[in-house]
Each structure stands twice: as C-alpha cells, then as structure tokens.
Scaffold this motif. Structure first.
Motif, short mmCIF file in Angstrom:
data_model
loop_
_atom_site.label_atom_id
_atom_site.label_comp_id
_atom_site.label_asym_id
_atom_site.label_seq_id
_atom_site.Cartn_x
_atom_site.Cartn_y
_atom_site.Cartn_z
N LEU A 86 1.05 -5.12 3.05
CA LEU A 86 -0.16 -4.15 1.95
C LEU A 86 -1.21 -3.84 2.97
O LEU A 86 -1.62 -2.42 2.63
CB LEU A 86 -0.48 -5.02 0.92
N SER A 87 -1.74 -4.61 3.68
CA SER A 87 -2.71 -4.31 4.51
C SER A 87 -2.43 -3.40 5.65
O SER A 87 -3.32 -2.52 5.99
CB SER A 87 -3.53 -5.59 4.94
N GLU A 88 -1.11 -3.34 5.96
CA GLU A 88 -0.69 -2.44 6.94
C GLU A 88 -0.59 -1.09 6.41
O GLU A 88 -0.95 -0.05 6.97
CB GLU A 88 0.56 -2.95 7.51
N ARG A 89 -0.07 -1.04 5.24
CA ARG A 89 0.16 0.33 4.59
C ARG A 89 -0.95 0.86 4.08
O ARG A 89 -0.99 2.23 4.20
CB ARG A 89 1.14 0.01 3.16
N TYR A 90 -2.05 0.13 3.77
CA TYR A 90 -3.28 0.68 3.14
C TYR A 90 -4.49 0.27 3.72
O TYR A 90 -5.48 -0.01 3.48
CB TYR A 90 -3.45 0.61 1.54
N LYS A 91 -4.61 0.32 5.28
CA LYS A 91 -5.26 -0.55 6.20
C LYS A 91 -6.83 0.15 5.95
O LYS A 91 -7.62 -0.45 5.95
CB LYS A 91 -5.05 -0.49 7.47
N GLU A 92 -6.80 1.73 5.88
CA GLU A 92 -8.23 2.38 5.82
C GLU A 92 -8.73 2.01 4.52
O GLU A 92 -9.98 1.81 4.38
CB GLU A 92 -7.94 3.68 6.05
N GLU A 93 -8.05 2.15 3.57
CA GLU A 93 -8.55 2.18 2.10
C GLU A 93 -8.94 0.84 1.70
O GLU A 93 -9.95 0.46 1.15
CB GLU A 93 -7.49 2.61 1.21
N LEU A 94 -8.06 -0.17 2.14
CA LEU A 94 -8.44 -1.60 1.75
C LEU A 94 -9.74 -2.02 2.53
O LEU A 94 -10.56 -2.99 1.91
CB LEU A 94 -7.29 -2.49 2.05
N GLN A 95 -9.81 -1.59 3.78
CA GLN A 95 -10.98 -2.17 4.54
C GLN A 95 -12.31 -1.54 4.02
O GLN A 95 -13.32 -2.11 3.99
CB GLN A 95 -10.89 -1.66 6.09
N LYS A 96 -12.37 -0.38 3.06
CA LYS A 96 -13.27 0.06 2.50
C LYS A 96 -13.53 -0.52 1.03
O LYS A 96 -14.80 -0.52 1.00
CB LYS A 96 -13.21 1.69 2.42
N GLU A 97 -12.45 -0.81 0.63
CA GLU A 97 -12.61 -1.16 -0.80
C GLU A 97 -12.83 -2.71 -0.87
O GLU A 97 -13.25 -3.24 -2.21
CB GLU A 97 -11.49 -0.76 -1.77
N LEU A 98 -12.50 -3.64 -0.11
CA LEU A 98 -12.39 -5.10 -0.15
C LEU A 98 -13.36 -5.83 0.97
O LEU A 98 -12.90 -6.13 1.76
CB LEU A 98 -11.19 -5.54 -0.08
#
Length: 446
Positions: A86-98
């Motif tokens: 999951l963190s690979e698939r959405y790395k940019e979004e998750l680093q911003k949102e979490l």
C-alpha cells in the motif's frame, strides 16, 4: 498475523497483512531487526511495523485502520513504520496525508529496514527486492513449515489487477538460490514447504526458461529431509499438462493445484484479459481433477464489468459441476490504474454483492461435500498445536493442505500409545464432521 516473544531488549511489534508473499517479506524484516526483541504488545514497543496490503479496497482499508489504531496505542518516542504494497502504491499521497507515520517504505527495501529504522528515515528504491539464500529470515508460525518465494512481480495484464503497477514485471529468483534456501531451512529442521509468488507457473520465463516449475520439482526432490511440498498461485496460460503430470509423478510435491480462475465465461475471461480460451482452461482443470488424490483450489470474481446474468449463471453451473475442494469469491471493486476501471458495462453494487453471496453459498456447500468425503478415511496430518476451540483438542491439517487456508482437523483421541508432538506427522482416522471441522483419532506416527 502478529508475531510475539518476550525479551528485555529494545522491542519490535510487527503486523503482517495480506498474502503469504507479504509474510515472507515480513520474515525478512524480522531477520534484519533480530537485535530487537519481538513483542506482542504495541503499547510498549520501541518500533512498530505494519507490512501493508494494497490489493483491493477492503485490504487497503484494513491497512490504514491497522496503522492508525497502532498510532493511537503507541508510546511516546516509539517509531511507527508503514511498509509494503500500500505504501509503495500510494507513496506520495500517503506521505502527505499520514503525518502520524515516522517511516514510509515500499516493496524494494525489506533488506534495508534496519538502516531505515536506525536512521529514522523513509526510503523507496526503484530496484526489485529478490530474496536470496544469504538473507536472514525469521520463520514465523511453525516449527516445520516455511513459505518459499519464487519470484517478484508479474507479466500478466489482468484487467482488474493493479499489482504489476507497483510490484513491477516478473523477476524470478535463480533455481540455485531457491535450492540453497530450502537446504538451509531443512538444516534448521523444516521439512514442509509451500512455494509462492504472484504467478508461480511463470517462474523463470523472464529468463527464457518455460519449464521452470518442472525444473524446480526435479531439484527439490533431490534434497534429503523434505517430507512434503506444494505450489500455490498457478496461472492458466502458463500452466501446462506436462507440469500437472510432473507434480503427479513427484514423491515430494503433493497433488495440490491452486489456480485462480476468476471466471469461466469465455466472454468475461476475454474482458479480464486472462488465459488462452475456455477449452484449454477446462482441459487443465480436468487434468487436475483426474490426478489421483488431487486437491483443487481456486478463486472467482463476481460482478466484473461486462458480466451479464447469463455469464454469472454459466459460472455457477461450472462451480456446481466441477466440485472444487476449496474456493473463494471476491466482489469486484474498481481499482485505479487498472483497465477494468475504465470499462463500460459496470455492474451495480447491489447486483455484485448478490452474485457474490449466491456463488459463496455454492462454494460453501461444495466445500462441505469435499470435507464429508474424508469421513472414515485414514489421512496423513501435521499437528500444529492446541486448537482454539478447546485445550483438549489438538489442531492438525492434512499434509496436502496449505497452512491456514484449507481447513483444520481436530484430534480428539489418541491411540498411538505416546503423547502427540507438535510439528510431527501422524496417521489419523477421520470420525465425523462438526460444522466445517473434521474430527479424528491419531493412530500412529509416520
């Protein structure tokens, strides 16, 4: 799956979500962080790692909920790591949102997790991580069984699947590396193995070898000390009648055939971009079923775009007729980055859920029929420990079954004259079926 022991050293709490391939990667991380004591208590742990799954919506939701719940529980100054698909698939979004997460890492840095944790930094490499025999690995959950990962990534183009978009193309391990790893594990006392990957029947095809699994069977059979093995995740277009025959003739590999079909309608399979036609598919399935003492497992998707009621009824009829030993059904869900996401002919959610329910009921009935055939039989099993049902019932599984997914046998009587030992294999006479659990008497150790 959670892993636990106790030790006064700095502590590590790791949660592995999703498939058995993820579990192998989690075991690599445990090996790299072996200076930490593994703990089942997230609240007191110094490092918390969640190896996430990013396959479908429900898995993504579970991953996010798990990591946020652990953030709520953790102590001050602990390090929270989000790793995996999951963190690979959405790395940019998750680093911003979490912002709650201290370290993000994907699917290419499992062997660098110790460095990332010690330096408290995120890292995403573009290289594919391939396990090799030199990687430290802490096998979890069993003292006799281990998963062996054949490859990483996938060359298939299934309409509904996003895995190649974040796992990349197929990268097979060398046969030599696999043999060395198995030999190392046999030397440590393991003797039952499950070989896994995203597409096991394509093993070595990226190296221009089309009979990779047959070669694997040949080499594994030469290793002394292995009692049993099985291969999971075959793919229709790369599985051959020759492979099925090779498995049948093997003295080590069980006649275990796990091939996710997803559908049987030629029209829907074409939309799904799967396989080489229904006739070849049915020929393969018949060969598996007609193999003596075979065990056949599959999965299906209900409600894929373009699936009509007629297509669904064709699928139901085939499942009724074939009699799979085990099967799973998934409700179709839109996954961004897949070709199915852009397709017309979407099925409404109510219909998808209804179809999944109908097919699930057929599968459940067929599973019970498969289990009922065991009553009165004498079967070979491995004992895994006390059952969760009662401390006086031991939990076991048939040697042909894969761990955790294919069922459980409760041993409620012992005629061997000796105390039964976890991890040993026994002959058991099956006496009855209680719900979905078989009950049996241990007759002798084998």
């Amino acid at each position: 799956m959670k892993f636990s022991t106790q030790n006064p050293k700095k502590s590590l709490h790791l949660v592995s979500l999703g498939c058995t391939k993820n579990l192998v990667d989690s075991e690599i991380m445990l090996g790299k962080l072996k200076d930490y004591a593994i703990s089942n208590n997230a609240e007191t742990s110094d490092v918390i790692i969640v190896n996430t799954c990013g396959f479908i919506d429900s898995a993504k939701e579970e991953s996010i909920n798990t990591i946020l719940n652990l953030h709520e529980q953790r102590k001050k100054d602990s390090v929270l790591v989000m790793a995996g698909c999951l963190s690979e698939r959405y790395k940019e979004e998750l680093q911003k949102e979490l912002p709650e997460i201290d370290i993000f890492t994907g699917v290419g840095d499992y062997d660098k997790i110790d460095t990332l944790v010690n330096e408290k930094r995120s890292g995403f490499t573009n290289e594919v991580f391939l396990l090799n025999e030199t990687n430290d690995r802490v096998i979890t959950g069993s003292n006799y069984h281990a998963y062996i990962k054949l490859s990483e990534g996938c060359n298939q183009v299934c309409s509904f699947c996003a895995i190649p978009s974040f796992k990349g193309k197929l990268h097979s391990r060398t046969l030599e590396s696999l043999v060395k790893e198995v030999k190392n594990l046999v030397a440590q006392g393991f003797y039952d193995f499950s070989f896994v990957s995203q597409d096991s029947s394509s093993f070595l095809r990226d190296l221009n070898i089309n009979d990779g699994l047959e070669r694997l069977v040949n080499e594994v059979e030469k290793i002394e000390g292995i009692k049993s093995a099985r291969i999971l995740y075959l793919y229709p277009s790369t599985t051959t009648l020759s492979l099925i025959k090779k498995i049948e003739q093997s003295k080590v590999f069980e006649n275990y055939f796990d091939m996710p079909l997803q559908h049987i309608s030629s029209k829907v399979l074409k939309i799904m971009k799967r396989g080489k036609g229904v006739e070849k598919l049915k020929e393969l399935m018949s060969a598996m079923r007609n193999t003596p003492n075979s065990f056949v497992r599959t999965t299906f998707i209900a409600g894929h775009p373009g699936e009509t009621q007629e297509d669904f009824e064709e699928l139901c009829s085939y499942v009724e007729e074939y009699g799979f030993d085990r099967a799973n059904v998934f409700s179709y869900s839109d996954e961004d980055g897949t070709t199915a996401y852009e397709l017309d002919g979407k099925v409404d959610q109510e219909t998808i859920d209804k179809r999944a329910e109908i097919l699930g009921e057929i599968i459940q009935r067929k599973t019970l029929e498969s289990l009922e055939k065991e009553i009165g039989q004498i079967v070979d099993v491995y004992i895994d420990g006390e059952s969760e049902e009662h401390e006086y019932l031991l939990s076991a599984r048939k040697t042909i079954w894969a761990p955790e997914i294919d069922g459980e046998i409760y041993i409620n009587d012992n005629e061997t004259g000796k105390e039964l030992t976890v991890g040993k294999s026994y002959q058991v006479k099956i006496s009855e079926l209680a719900g979905d659990k078989l009950l049996g008497t241990a007759i002798k150790e084998i």
